[in-house]
Design a protein around this motif. Structure first.
Motif, PDB file in Angstrom:
ATOM      1  N   GLY A  50      -7.017   8.529  -1.220  1.00 57.97           N
ATOM      2  CA  GLY A  50      -7.937   9.148  -0.270  1.00 57.97           C
ATOM      3  C   GLY A  50      -9.070   9.754  -1.076  1.00 57.97           C
TER       4      GLY A  50
ATOM      5  N   GLY B 271      -0.801   6.633  -1.848  1.00 58.22           N
ATOM      6  CA  GLY B 271      -1.791   7.248  -0.960  1.00 58.22           C
ATOM      7  C   GLY B 271      -2.135   8.705  -1.228  1.00 58.22           C
ATOM      8  N   PRO B 272      -2.260   9.115  -2.517  1.00 63.85           N
ATOM      9  CA  PRO B 272      -2.583  10.521  -2.772  1.00 63.85           C
ATOM     10  C   PRO B 272      -4.038  10.786  -2.394  1.00 63.85           C
ATOM     11  N   ASN B 273      -4.335  12.037  -2.159  1.00 66.68           N
ATOM     12  CA  ASN B 273      -5.715  12.387  -1.880  1.00 66.68           C
ATOM     13  C   ASN B 273      -6.320  13.020  -3.113  1.00 66.68           C
TER      14      ASN B 273
ATOM     15  N   TYR C 191       2.522  -1.179   4.487  1.00 70.06           N
ATOM     16  CA  TYR C 191       2.066   0.186   4.219  1.00 70.06           C
ATOM     17  C   TYR C 191       3.249   1.141   4.259  1.00 70.06           C
TER      18      TYR C 191
ATOM     19  N   GLN D  25       1.923   8.627  11.174  1.00 67.91           N
ATOM     20  CA  GLN D  25       0.660   7.879  11.230  1.00 67.91           C
ATOM     21  C   GLN D  25       0.816   6.533  11.941  1.00 67.91           C
TER      22      GLN D  25
ATOM     23  N   ASP E 135       0.880  -1.171   0.000  1.00 66.91           N
ATOM     24  CA  ASP E 135       0.000   0.000   0.000  1.00 66.91           C
ATOM     25  C   ASP E 135       0.916   1.218   0.000  1.00 66.91           C
TER      26      ASP E 135
ATOM     27  N   TYR F 165     -11.077   7.121   9.250  1.00 66.57           N
ATOM     28  CA  TYR F 165      -9.850   6.582   8.635  1.00 66.57           C
ATOM     29  C   TYR F 165      -9.608   5.147   9.120  1.00 66.57           C
TER      30      TYR F 165
ATOM     31  N   HIS G 117      -2.023   5.225  14.278  1.00 61.66           N
ATOM     32  CA  HIS G 117      -3.208   4.779  13.524  1.00 61.66           C
ATOM     33  C   HIS G 117      -3.032   3.328  13.076  1.00 61.66           C
ATOM     34  N   PHE G 118      -1.835   3.014  12.575  1.00 61.94           N
ATOM     35  CA  PHE G 118      -1.632   1.656  12.076  1.00 61.94           C
ATOM     36  C   PHE G 118      -1.511   0.633  13.204  1.00 61.94           C
TER      37      PHE G 118
ATOM     38  N   VAL H 252       3.902   4.689   4.606  1.00 57.87           N
ATOM     39  CA  VAL H 252       3.158   5.884   5.003  1.00 57.87           C
ATOM     40  C   VAL H 252       4.013   6.718   5.969  1.00 57.87           C
TER      41      VAL H 252
ATOM     42  N   HIS I 285       3.803  13.292  -0.631  1.00 57.72           N
ATOM     43  CA  HIS I 285       3.470  12.003  -1.239  1.00 57.72           C
ATOM     44  C   HIS I 285       4.623  11.443  -2.063  1.00 57.72           C
TER      45      HIS I 285
ATOM     46  N   ASP J  85      -9.612   1.739   6.602  1.00 49.03           N
ATOM     47  CA  ASP J  85      -8.439   0.863   6.544  1.00 49.03           C
ATOM     48  C   ASP J  85      -8.781  -0.564   6.979  1.00 49.03           C
TER      49      ASP J  85
ATOM     50  N   HIS K  89      -4.211   3.032  -3.004  1.00 46.42           N
ATOM     51  CA  HIS K  89      -5.067   3.428  -1.883  1.00 46.42           C
ATOM     52  C   HIS K  89      -5.289   4.950  -1.782  1.00 46.42           C
TER      53      HIS K  89
HETATM   54  N1  ARG Z   1      -4.157   9.343   1.983  1.00 47.48           N
HETATM   55  C1  ARG Z   1      -3.365   9.232   3.162  1.00 47.48           C
HETATM   56  C2  ARG Z   1      -2.632  10.532   3.433  1.00 47.48           C
HETATM   57  O1  ARG Z   1      -2.430  11.330   2.543  1.00 47.48           O
HETATM   58  C3  ARG Z   1      -2.351   8.130   3.070  1.00 47.48           C
HETATM   59  C4  ARG Z   1      -2.928   6.743   2.885  1.00 47.48           C
HETATM   60  C5  ARG Z   1      -2.021   5.678   3.390  1.00 47.48           C
HETATM   61  N2  ARG Z   1      -2.550   4.330   3.293  1.00 47.48           N
HETATM   62  C6  ARG Z   1      -3.481   3.816   4.084  1.00 47.48           C
HETATM   63  N3  ARG Z   1      -3.920   2.585   3.866  1.00 47.48           N
HETATM   64  N4  ARG Z   1      -3.965   4.479   5.108  1.00 47.48           N
HETATM   65  O2  ARG Z   1      -2.242  10.749   4.566  1.00 47.48           O
END
Ligand code: ARG
Length: 588
Positions: free
Chosen positions: A161, A122-124, A346, A352, A119, A324, A355-356, A348, A133, A328, A159
């Motif tokens: 956002g 992870g762009p939004n 992941y 974060q 994974d 979030y 969170h994981f 990332v 990113h 996930d 993945h």
């Molecule tokens: N979109 C998220 C960000 O910009 C990152 C995603 C990472 N991957 C995931 N499975 N949460 O912070």
């Protein structure tokens, strides 16, 4: 092929055994005193305790066993009990020839190939891709290539956002600007237009505007939250708008990732998890894992051994909205159903991590993934500017990735044009290739978890531990080989002879470390290990080049051997940079 250092170790272990000691003491490492020897074994010190003997006596006894071993030029037992090892030139040359003639340089594939979901990216959606990113894309791409090279079965998922408040914000802002659009008409039952009611540049302006407004204006924020909730409940017009946002965004994202030589097998997003949420929540409740706390639905994930507090995993907000954590977790459901992965990793931002930790614990505890599935967080550090603060544009804004790439390519182009060796078109093409190497190597040569300073001037330098230096080394070899071929020679059937100089031997020894570097980088998911290898290899190549007359060598067999060595070195470098995710130009 067995790693070169392991072949040496086999001999040392056998000698320990023959001398009457346990072979476990025969571990070999690359020497930390290259002025004294090439490899060393320190096992006699540990063996001394078990056998109640002086370390030097053990080392001497072992060295005697090796007196007629063809692998070694010298084996010496030195005080207090080290074994200093030098291999013969024949042994390294034979190994290098085998590497040159074996598929994949003889690197042995992983014994237990894993099915891995990676994974990364992870762009939004609808937000411009920014430098934050960059790291995920660059590191993730390299890890994917490394794992595949070792024979693992990897599926890369971007993945996106694409399911949060940003969608509600865009819808709200569009509504303010163009309320007449059919998407906002509740009574409309026909098909929606195929054409999006905005372009990518409008979209990229709409999001920050809307986000700014919602911070100032609580009523606006309310609207955006409502729009988000309605979208998530499936309101038709909003769903159609979301499709447009996604199409326009994804087209733009693909362009950006193409430019970075980053690709994904799956273009899934948070939204794809949505259909799995209701059943997941019901099951978590029925199994007694999820309970209400202050109106929200949560699952406890704290463990007794925790040294700091790990708050519960948030499954649903009090208004029933997914978070979030929720997306996930639900994402792991389809990943499990469709792929049965041995590992989900992941890439990332390390901020974060909590969170994981929560998501991983919750997924295991509630049985979303089996105990045997390894959930791995590869947290990366921040990319800082020269001032040590997170990288920004000159005016303090968030740096867009495309502007950053443009800026570095332009600098590189100017530099290449200065040298005046190619026409403008080739200079531009070359600059793009070298710039990408500069950026990627600048990032990948650091351990992922560390913050690093994004220093453009250093990264684009042709000297030092930089991408352009590595490319320059490759280009230098290409030019030697081209000259040789242009003089009417063939590169077929060249053999590496026993090295006739220290620099030649060092170069060969360096090449033998490829397998260890690449398998280490893959298994530890640390591309920086491969960078360290190619930097050392490049230094050895350039040292050899400066010490040796190559094309001017009169002894044909020697000349051919030099070319064979350089050719192998070039191929190993090219393979390595491909695993890092960039390539070399023809000229520089
Ligand atoms: N979109 C998220 C960000 O910009 C990152 C995603 C990472 N991957 C995931 N499975 N949460 O912070």
């Amino acid at each position: 092929m067995k790693e070169f250092i392991k072949l040496i170790e086999d001999e040392i272990k056998a000698a320990f055994k023959a001398a009457g000691f346990d072979e476990k003491y025969g571990s070999v490492t690359v020497s930390n005193r290259p002025d004294l020897c090439e490899f060393q074994c320190n096992g006699a010190m540990a063996a001394a305790k078990e056998y109640h003997k002086k370390p030097i006596d053990i080392a001497t006894a072992v060295s005697e066993q090796l007196s007629d071993c063809s692998m070694f030029e010298s084996v010496s037992a030195v005080m207090p009990g080290f074994l200093n090892l030098n291999v013969t030139g024949e042994a390294v040359a034979t190994y290098a020839n085998n590497m040159a003639n074996t598929e994949g340089f003889g690197v042995e594939k992983a014994g237990n190939p894993r099915t891995v979901i990676l994974d990364y990216g992870g762009p939004n959606v609808a937000k411009p891709l920014h430098v934050g990113h960059l790291r995920s894309a660059v590191i993730g791409e390299s890890i994917k290539r490394l794992l595949r090279f070792m024979g693992h079965n990897v599926t890369g998922d971007i993945h996106m956002g694409d399911w949060g408040l940003q969608m509600g914000l865009i819808i709200t802002e569009l509504n303010e600007r163009k309320p007449e659009l059919v998407y906002f008409d509740d009574s409309y039952e026909g098909d929606y237009p195929k054409e999006a009611p905005f372009t990518i540049s409008e979209l990229e302006e709409i999001y920050p505007t809307a986000s700014g407004k919602s911070k100032e204006d609580p009523a606006y924020k309310e609207k955006a939250l409502l729009a988000t909730a309605e979208l998530q409940k499936g309101r038709r017009g909003y769903t159609a708008l979301l499709e447009h946002i996604l199409n326009v965004s994804v087209t733009d994202l693909k362009k950006n990732y193409d430019r970075l030589s980053v690709s994904f097998d799956l273009w899934k997003g948070e939204r794809d998890a949505d259909p799995f949420i209701p059943d997941m929540v019901e099951k978590m409740k029925a199994d007694g894992f999820a309970y209400e706390s202050d109106g929200a639905l949560v699952v406890d994930v704290a463990e007794e051994s925790d040294t700091k507090e790990i708050p519960p995993c948030m499954i649903l907000k009090s208004d029933g909205a997914a978070l979030y954590d929720t997306t996930d977790l639900a994402t792991l459901i389809w990943r499990q159903n469709d792929y049965h992965p041995d590992q989900v990793a992941y890439v990332v931002d390390k901020r974060q991590e909590l969170h994981f930790v929560q998501v991983f614990r919750c997924a295991k505890k509630t049985g979303i993934v089996p105990e045997s599935c390894d959930l791995k967080f590869i947290g990366f550090g921040t990319m800082n500017g020269k001032d040590g603060k997170p990288f920004k544009t000159r005016d303090g804004g968030v740096m867009r990735l495309s502007s950053l790439l443009d800026e570095i390519s332009e600098k590189m182009e100017a530099k290449i044009k200065e040298a005046g060796t190619m026409d403008d078109e080739e200079a531009k093409k070359t600059a793009d290739i070298v710039a990408l190497a500069a950026i990627k190597y600048g990032d990948l040569s650091n351990q992922p978890s560390k913050d690093y300073i994004f220093d453009v001037d250093r990264f684009i330098s042709f000297e030092g531990n930089t991408g352009p230096y590595i490319l320059y080394t490759i280009v230098r070899i290409k030019s030697i080989i081209n000259k040789y071929i242009e003089a009417g020679n063939s590169m077929d059937d060249l053999t590496i002879l026993t090295p006739d100089s220290d620099s030649a031997k060092s170069l060969l020894l360096s090449l033998t470390k490829f397998e260890g570097a690449v398998s280490g980088a893959a298994e530890e998911m640390l591309p920086n290990r491969l960078c360290a290898f190619i930097y050392e290899l490049s230094n050895e190549i350039n040292h050899f080049y400066h010490e040796t007359r190559i094309l001017a060598e009169e002894d044909e067999a020697k000349k051919k051997s030099y070319l064979a060595m350089l050719d192998l070195a070039k191929r190993v470098l090219e393979q390595s940079i491909d695993l890092l995710g960039f390539e070399a130009p023809e000229h520089m």
